[in-house]
Structures are given as C-alpha cells and as structure tokens.
Design a protein around this motif. Structure first.
Motif, short mmCIF file in Angstrom:
data_model
loop_
_atom_site.label_atom_id
_atom_site.label_comp_id
_atom_site.label_asym_id
_atom_site.label_seq_id
_atom_site.Cartn_x
_atom_site.Cartn_y
_atom_site.Cartn_z
N ARG A 15 0.83 -1.21 0.00
CA ARG A 15 0.00 0.00 0.00
C ARG A 15 0.86 1.26 0.00
O ARG A 15 0.61 2.21 -0.77
CB ARG A 15 -0.92 0.00 1.23
N GLN A 16 1.91 1.26 0.83
CA GLN A 16 2.80 2.43 0.88
C GLN A 16 3.56 2.60 -0.44
O GLN A 16 3.74 3.73 -0.92
CB GLN A 16 3.77 2.27 2.04
N PHE A 17 4.00 1.50 -1.02
CA PHE A 17 4.68 1.57 -2.32
C PHE A 17 3.76 2.20 -3.36
O PHE A 17 4.17 3.09 -4.12
CB PHE A 17 5.08 0.16 -2.78
N ARG A 18 2.51 1.74 -3.39
CA ARG A 18 1.58 2.22 -4.40
C ARG A 18 1.25 3.70 -4.22
O ARG A 18 1.01 4.41 -5.20
CB ARG A 18 0.32 1.36 -4.40
N GLU A 19 1.23 4.16 -2.99
CA GLU A 19 0.99 5.59 -2.76
C GLU A 19 2.06 6.42 -3.45
O GLU A 19 1.77 7.48 -4.03
CB GLU A 19 0.96 5.89 -1.25
N HIS A 20 3.30 5.95 -3.38
CA HIS A 20 4.40 6.66 -4.05
C HIS A 20 4.34 6.45 -5.56
O HIS A 20 4.47 7.41 -6.34
CB HIS A 20 5.74 6.16 -3.52
N LEU A 21 4.12 5.22 -5.98
CA LEU A 21 4.21 4.89 -7.40
C LEU A 21 3.05 5.46 -8.20
O LEU A 21 3.23 5.89 -9.36
CB LEU A 21 4.29 3.38 -7.58
N ASP A 22 1.86 5.46 -7.63
CA ASP A 22 0.70 5.96 -8.37
C ASP A 22 0.79 7.46 -8.64
O ASP A 22 0.12 7.97 -9.54
CB ASP A 22 -0.59 5.63 -7.62
N ASN A 23 1.62 8.14 -7.86
CA ASN A 23 1.77 9.59 -8.04
C ASN A 23 3.14 9.96 -8.62
O ASN A 23 3.50 11.14 -8.65
CB ASN A 23 1.58 10.31 -6.70
N ALA A 24 3.87 8.96 -9.09
CA ALA A 24 5.22 9.20 -9.59
C ALA A 24 5.19 9.70 -11.03
O ALA A 24 4.18 9.64 -11.72
CB ALA A 24 6.05 7.92 -9.49
N ASP A 25 6.34 10.20 -11.47
CA ASP A 25 6.49 10.70 -12.83
C ASP A 25 7.01 9.56 -13.71
O ASP A 25 8.20 9.29 -13.78
CB ASP A 25 7.48 11.87 -12.85
N TRP A 26 6.09 8.89 -14.39
CA TRP A 26 6.44 7.75 -15.23
C TRP A 26 6.91 8.23 -16.60
O TRP A 26 6.39 9.19 -17.15
CB TRP A 26 5.26 6.81 -15.37
N GLN A 27 7.89 7.50 -17.14
CA GLN A 27 8.45 7.85 -18.44
C GLN A 27 8.25 6.71 -19.43
O GLN A 27 8.01 5.57 -19.03
CB GLN A 27 9.94 8.17 -18.29
N ASP A 28 8.37 7.02 -20.70
CA ASP A 28 8.24 6.00 -21.73
C ASP A 28 9.36 4.98 -21.57
O ASP A 28 10.54 5.33 -21.54
CB ASP A 28 8.32 6.65 -23.10
N GLY A 29 9.00 3.70 -21.48
CA GLY A 29 9.99 2.65 -21.30
C GLY A 29 10.96 2.51 -22.45
O GLY A 29 12.03 1.91 -22.30
N ILE A 30 10.61 3.05 -23.59
CA ILE A 30 11.48 2.97 -24.76
C ILE A 30 12.80 3.68 -24.51
O ILE A 30 13.82 3.40 -25.15
CB ILE A 30 10.78 3.55 -26.01
N ASN A 31 12.80 4.62 -23.55
CA ASN A 31 14.01 5.40 -23.26
C ASN A 31 15.15 4.54 -22.74
O ASN A 31 16.32 4.92 -22.86
CB ASN A 31 13.70 6.51 -22.25
N THR A 32 14.83 3.41 -22.13
CA THR A 32 15.87 2.54 -21.57
C THR A 32 16.00 1.23 -22.35
O THR A 32 16.67 0.30 -21.90
CB THR A 32 15.56 2.21 -20.10
N ALA A 33 15.37 1.17 -23.52
CA ALA A 33 15.41 -0.06 -24.31
C ALA A 33 16.63 -0.10 -25.21
O ALA A 33 17.04 0.93 -25.76
CB ALA A 33 14.13 -0.17 -25.15
N GLY A 34 17.20 -1.28 -25.38
CA GLY A 34 18.29 -1.46 -26.32
C GLY A 34 17.77 -1.51 -27.75
O GLY A 34 16.56 -1.40 -27.99
N SER A 35 18.67 -1.70 -28.69
CA SER A 35 18.30 -1.65 -30.10
C SER A 35 17.29 -2.72 -30.48
O SER A 35 16.39 -2.49 -31.30
CB SER A 35 19.55 -1.77 -30.98
N ILE A 36 17.42 -3.91 -29.88
CA ILE A 36 16.48 -4.99 -30.19
C ILE A 36 15.18 -4.81 -29.41
O ILE A 36 14.08 -4.94 -29.95
CB ILE A 36 17.12 -6.36 -29.87
N ALA A 37 15.29 -4.47 -28.11
CA ALA A 37 14.11 -4.34 -27.26
C ALA A 37 13.18 -3.22 -27.73
O ALA A 37 11.97 -3.28 -27.50
CB ALA A 37 14.53 -4.09 -25.82
N ARG A 38 13.73 -2.21 -28.40
CA ARG A 38 12.90 -1.10 -28.85
C ARG A 38 11.76 -1.55 -29.76
O ARG A 38 10.73 -0.89 -29.86
CB ARG A 38 13.76 -0.07 -29.59
N ASN A 39 11.96 -2.70 -30.40
CA ASN A 39 10.95 -3.21 -31.32
C ASN A 39 9.81 -3.93 -30.63
O ASN A 39 8.76 -4.15 -31.24
CB ASN A 39 11.60 -4.15 -32.34
N VAL A 40 10.02 -4.33 -29.35
CA VAL A 40 9.00 -5.14 -28.68
C VAL A 40 8.56 -4.55 -27.34
O VAL A 40 7.64 -5.08 -26.71
CB VAL A 40 9.51 -6.58 -28.44
#
Length: 228
Positions: A15-40
C-alpha cells in the motif's frame, strides 16, 4: 528453475509503495530499451536515479536480505538496484532475453545476470492480461501473482509480458549475480537446503543426519561458489 516467493512485501508495504508509485512521474519505457528491445517494448518506467525509485528499491534490497527463500535460491553476490515499470492498456513487452552483463549504476562494477526477478505490486484483479510468460526447461509457464509476491527465474529464459487489456500492472524488476553461476548447481543447492530445513524442523538441528547433510551442503558451496 522458476521459484515463486510469497509475501516478500506485506500488504501494508505494498500500500505504501503504491501511494508513491501511483503519483510518480512515469516515463516511456522505450528510453531505456536497447536496439532490439525497442521493437517489442511498450511500457512505462521510473527514472531509477531519482526518488521514489531509489528509496523503494533500497527497501526491497533490505527485505530480500532477510528473506530466507530468496537467499537460498539466489545465493546472491550482487543485485542490480530494483527498477519499476507499469503497463496500462495495450502496453506489452514482447519476447526477449535479458542482457548478459550490466553495469551497476553509479559504480564501475559489472553484474552478470544469472537470475531475473519480478516483484508484483498490483493484484491480479487490478488488471486484465499482463501475464509474465517464461520459457523454461519444463515448458512455458505463465505467472501472475498477488501484490507483494515475487518470481525468480533464470535470466537465460526467453520471456515476455502479454498485453494489458484493462487496468494497470505495476511491478519492480531486477537482476541477480549469484555466487554459483551454473544454474544446475544452484538448483541442486536450493533443493538440498530446502530438504535440510524440513529435516531440521522434524528432527532438530543436532540430529546426526541433519548435521551430515548440512556439511555436504557447505562443502558443495565451497566447491561451486565463486564470490566476486
């Protein structure tokens, strides 16, 4: 070997984790993807160099250090700082294998990914789809655990997160370098340790057979473990 570990985090911790995470600044996961992962890869991630990822990740590491099943199964040498991802409707992560070597952020240390871990932070009834599918030596296994539970599996496994069709899937994920790199040796040690713990509960730690098996376990550790 795929191992599920229940109640790594308590309901209150989730519950405490979700309080922080639900209000966090989420970013596009593609930003941390490698060349192959970017496709999936199509999901969202937290910046793991900022709060709340740092403090929540550190809490997970403290809990894992006190979780006997995790320590027995992983025999951890190094753990990559936990990261956090989120999948909303139509987001997914196609079939992939995790990178073999990763540099631990803020250090000059390299981690060999022997084991991958997913700690679920959303209950199954909060979302539809989003199953973690893992190809193992025993066939395809599908995992969708209660919030607070964790799955541990070889990083050599082909795996994917199926598309979320409703709701939001939230989780933490990270990698472990084990002191025992060979997965068959690590599995043998885990099964032996689990048997020793059961016999200890039934016969007592001083029973001659328990003492003998404990000695065999530690001698195998001496033979197979290569700590950094």
């Amino acid at each position: 070997m795929l191992i599920t570990i229940p109640n790594v985090l308590s309901a209150d911790e989730v519950r405490q984790f979700r309080e922080h995470l639900d209000n966090a600044d989420w970013q596009d996961g593609i930003n941390t993807a490698g060349s192959i992962a970017r496709n999936v890869k199509k999901n969202q991630q937290l910046d793991d160099t900022q709060e709340p990822a740092i403090s929540l990740g550190n809490h997970i590491l403290r809990v894992l250090a006190k979780t006997p099943t995790f320590v027995s199964a992983a025999l951890p040498d190094r753990i990559y700082p936990p990261k956090f991802n989120r999948y909303s409707e139509n987001e997914t992560y196609g079939a992939h294998i995790d990178g073999s070597l990763m540099q631990i952020p803020g250090t000059h240390m390299t981690l060999r990914t022997d084991l991958s871990a997913t700690l679920f932070l959303a209950d199954p009834d909060e979302y539809e789809g989003g199953e973690l599918t893992i190809e193992t030596q025993y066939g395809t296994q599908t995992v969708k655990l209660p919030a607070g539970d964790m799955v541990l599996y070889p990083s050599t496994s082909l795996h994917q997160v199926s598309p979320v069709t409703k709701g939001t899937r939230v989780a933490s994920f990270f990698w472990i370098q084990s002191m025992v790199s060979n997965f068959q040796e690590r599995e043998t040690l885990f099964e032996l340790d689990q048997s020793i713990q059961k016999l200890t509960a039934e016969l007592g730690a001083a029973h001659p057979e328990v003492v003998k098996l404990s000695g065999i376990y530690h001698n195998l550790i001496r033979q197979w473990a290569v700590p950094s």
